[in-house]
Design a protein around this motif. Structure first.
Motif, PDB file in Angstrom:
ATOM      1  N   ILE A 314       0.989  -1.254   0.091  1.00  0.00           N
ATOM      2  CA  ILE A 314      -0.138  -0.026  -0.117  1.00  0.00           C
ATOM      3  C   ILE A 314       0.884   1.042   0.042  1.00  0.00           C
ATOM      4  N   PRO A 315       0.840   2.032  -1.075  1.00  0.00           N
ATOM      5  CA  PRO A 315       1.653   3.299  -1.164  1.00  0.00           C
ATOM      6  C   PRO A 315       0.960   4.207   0.164  1.00  0.00           C
ATOM      7  N   TYR A 316       2.043   5.021   0.758  1.00  0.00           N
ATOM      8  CA  TYR A 316       1.615   5.978   1.703  1.00  0.00           C
ATOM      9  C   TYR A 316       0.544   6.911   1.182  1.00  0.00           C
ATOM     10  N   SER A 317       0.645   7.302  -0.191  1.00  0.00           N
ATOM     11  CA  SER A 317      -0.352   8.173  -0.605  1.00  0.00           C
ATOM     12  C   SER A 317      -1.750   7.635  -0.556  1.00  0.00           C
ATOM     13  N   VAL A 318      -1.857   6.347  -0.636  1.00  0.00           N
ATOM     14  CA  VAL A 318      -3.349   5.680  -0.454  1.00  0.00           C
ATOM     15  C   VAL A 318      -3.636   5.604   0.741  1.00  0.00           C
ATOM     16  N   VAL A 319      -2.729   5.517   1.840  1.00  0.00           N
ATOM     17  CA  VAL A 319      -3.044   5.274   3.336  1.00  0.00           C
ATOM     18  C   VAL A 319      -3.474   6.894   3.723  1.00  0.00           C
ATOM     19  N   THR A 320      -2.898   7.800   3.058  1.00  0.00           N
ATOM     20  CA  THR A 320      -3.140   9.108   3.349  1.00  0.00           C
ATOM     21  C   THR A 320      -4.654   9.705   2.946  1.00  0.00           C
ATOM     22  N   GLU A 321      -4.748   9.383   1.596  1.00  0.00           N
ATOM     23  CA  GLU A 321      -6.306   9.588   1.202  1.00  0.00           C
ATOM     24  C   GLU A 321      -7.359   8.633   1.959  1.00  0.00           C
ATOM     25  N   ILE A 355       4.097  -2.721   3.412  1.00  0.00           N
ATOM     26  CA  ILE A 355       3.985  -4.121   2.913  1.00  0.00           C
ATOM     27  C   ILE A 355       3.416  -4.977   3.924  1.00  0.00           C
ATOM     28  N   VAL A 356       2.475  -5.655   3.468  1.00  0.00           N
ATOM     29  CA  VAL A 356       1.250  -6.265   4.289  1.00  0.00           C
ATOM     30  C   VAL A 356       1.904  -7.923   4.589  1.00  0.00           C
ATOM     31  N   GLU A 357       1.809  -8.324   5.860  1.00  0.00           N
ATOM     32  CA  GLU A 357       2.323  -9.606   5.889  1.00  0.00           C
ATOM     33  C   GLU A 357       1.039 -10.470   6.081  1.00  0.00           C
ATOM     34  N   ARG A 358       0.325  -9.979   7.047  1.00  0.00           N
ATOM     35  CA  ARG A 358      -0.952 -10.693   7.517  1.00  0.00           C
ATOM     36  C   ARG A 358      -2.043  -9.564   8.077  1.00  0.00           C
ATOM     37  N   CYS A 359      -3.078  -9.836   7.760  1.00  0.00           N
ATOM     38  CA  CYS A 359      -4.366  -9.171   8.296  1.00  0.00           C
ATOM     39  C   CYS A 359      -5.578  -9.499   8.377  1.00  0.00           C
ATOM     40  N   VAL A 360      -6.486  -9.443   9.475  1.00  0.00           N
ATOM     41  CA  VAL A 360      -7.787  -9.686   9.534  1.00  0.00           C
ATOM     42  C   VAL A 360      -8.585  -9.320   8.117  1.00  0.00           C
TER      43      VAL A 360
END
Length: 402
Positions: A314-321, A355-360
């Motif tokens: 996930i790009p930081y920009s997408v997280v920010t948005e 960088i995602v390793e695991r997520c619910v």
């Protein structure tokens, strides 16, 4: 010569019941004159049911029993054995009457009452009776001495656990309807918000289609508010809350609350803001005692989890948005999500991506099944490619050896 009353109460003694009756009469000044005589008649005729009722209807006798000190437990044991001798009659009413009488006679001494009720609980085998006794003990503890419900250092506290109690009821084959009063008592007597929410959820789960009444809707409202107030701590337990019939019943009683719960279960921050705007602003939250700041904080963490379930990077920009925050706060929210236990990820500060390793997975319906199928197909193709390459390598080695 008839044996005199003795404080030595031993179950195996042939005249144990007569000794108990006489001891109760001698230990109380308020029993009626014919009490011992009536009890003796029941003993002579082996009428266990009438003997039990005669003792229970004599409040002075029960008060004397409670005052026996250490021998009170032995007396309870004798009465429990007497209950076992009653045939062709439902004893649950007698057990309830005995428990009520013990509580009345123990007024002002919750610990004493609790120990006697616990002794009776341990000596009964019928699930209905044990559930009723647990309800009474929980109500007693919550109203008079909450420390008796503490998980640490309390036998009752260990029983009244969100994981232990359902397992125990399963082993007893107690139906859903038979669990409601117990779960309700446990929720009302809970000493922590998490425990209260856990038992409220268990209570709501007992209602099937067609059973949702006003009590079910009231409990569902409490469960919905609890799931919104803290959607993280009991994430696994609350993940399927929208599928519960009693929760769906909120559509008629409190549609706006159900809509907000849906946002917290499946939506992102933009959905939360849309709900707030459509319902007259943040004042809509006050009726449920919810904090706007806490709601936004939780929705940012949950929104990040939704992003992580959709993308491996996930790009930081997408997280920010998505989180509607500043770029400088991205790492703070990633750390918050990781700390919640809902996400496992690393941050590449050079390339500015998560960088995602695991997520619910917050929502799992047909779209998620299709996505899973797509990933499995890709994995299958990759494994097939590796196997083909391995076979070719083996063939080349064999040819070289020849």
């Amino acid at each position: 010569m008839a044996p005199s009353a003795s404080s030595a109460l031993v179950n195996i003694a042939e005249d144990a019941e007569l000794r108990l009756v006489r001891l109760l009469a001698e230990s109380s000044q308020s029993v009626r004159a014919n009490f011992v005589q009536d009890c003796e008649a029941c003993i002579v005729h082996s009428d266990a049911s009438q003997l039990m009722k005669t003792i229970l209807n004599e409040q002075g006798a029960i008060a004397a029993l409670v005052s026996l000190g250490d021998e009170a437990v032995s007396a309870i044991s004798l009465l429990a054995a007497l209950l076992d001798r009653i045939k062709n009659e439902d004893t649950s009413g007698l057990v309830k009457q005995l428990a009520d009488s013990i509580q009345q006679a123990s007024a002002g001494n919750a610990s004493r009452c609790m120990s006697l009720l616990a002794a009776l609980y341990n000596m009964r085998a019928d699930p209905t009776e044990k559930v009723a006794l647990l309800v009474k003990m929980i109500q007693l503890g919550s109203s008079q001495e909450p420390s008796l419900l503490a998980a640490q250092g309390s036998v009752l506290g260990k029983w009244v656990d969100g994981n232990t109690l359902p397992t125990m009821l399963d082993e007893w084959n107690v139906p859903s309807g038979g669990r409601r009063e117990l779960y309700r008592a446990a929720a009302e007597g809970a000493t922590s918000p998490d425990a209260k929410q856990r038992f409220t959820l268990l209570l709501v789960e007992t209602y099937a289609e067609g059973e949702v009444d006003s009590d079910a809707l009231a409990s569902s409202q409490q469960a919905a508010i609890g799931a919104i107030r803290d959607p993280v701590s009991l994430f696994v337990n609350q993940r399927d809350i929208l599928a519960l019939p009693a929760i769906r019943g909120l559509q008629k009683k409190s549609a706006s609350l159900l809509s907000l719960l849906t946002v917290f279960q499946e939506g992102k921050l933009e959905d939360y803001h849309s709900f707030i705007k459509a319902n007259g602003g943040e004042k809509v939250l006050t009726q449920w005692g919810l904090s706007p700041e806490e709601c936004i904080r939780h929705m940012r963490v949950l929104s990040l989890c939704s992003l992580a379930a959709e993308h491996e990077e996930i790009p930081y920009s997408v997280v920010t948005e998505t989180l509607q925050t500043e770029a400088s706060e991205v790492e703070k929210w990633v750390i918050a999500a990781v700390s919640s236990g809902l996400l496992s990820a690393k941050m590449d500060q050079v390339q500015e991506k998560v960088i995602v390793e695991r997520c619910v997975v917050r929502k799992f319906d047909m779209d998620q099944w299709k996505a899973l199928q797509s990933r499995l197909n890709v994995w299958k193709q990759n494994v097939s490619g590796i196997l083909e390459a391995y076979k070719e390598s083996l063939q080349q080695q064999q040819q070289q050896q020849e």
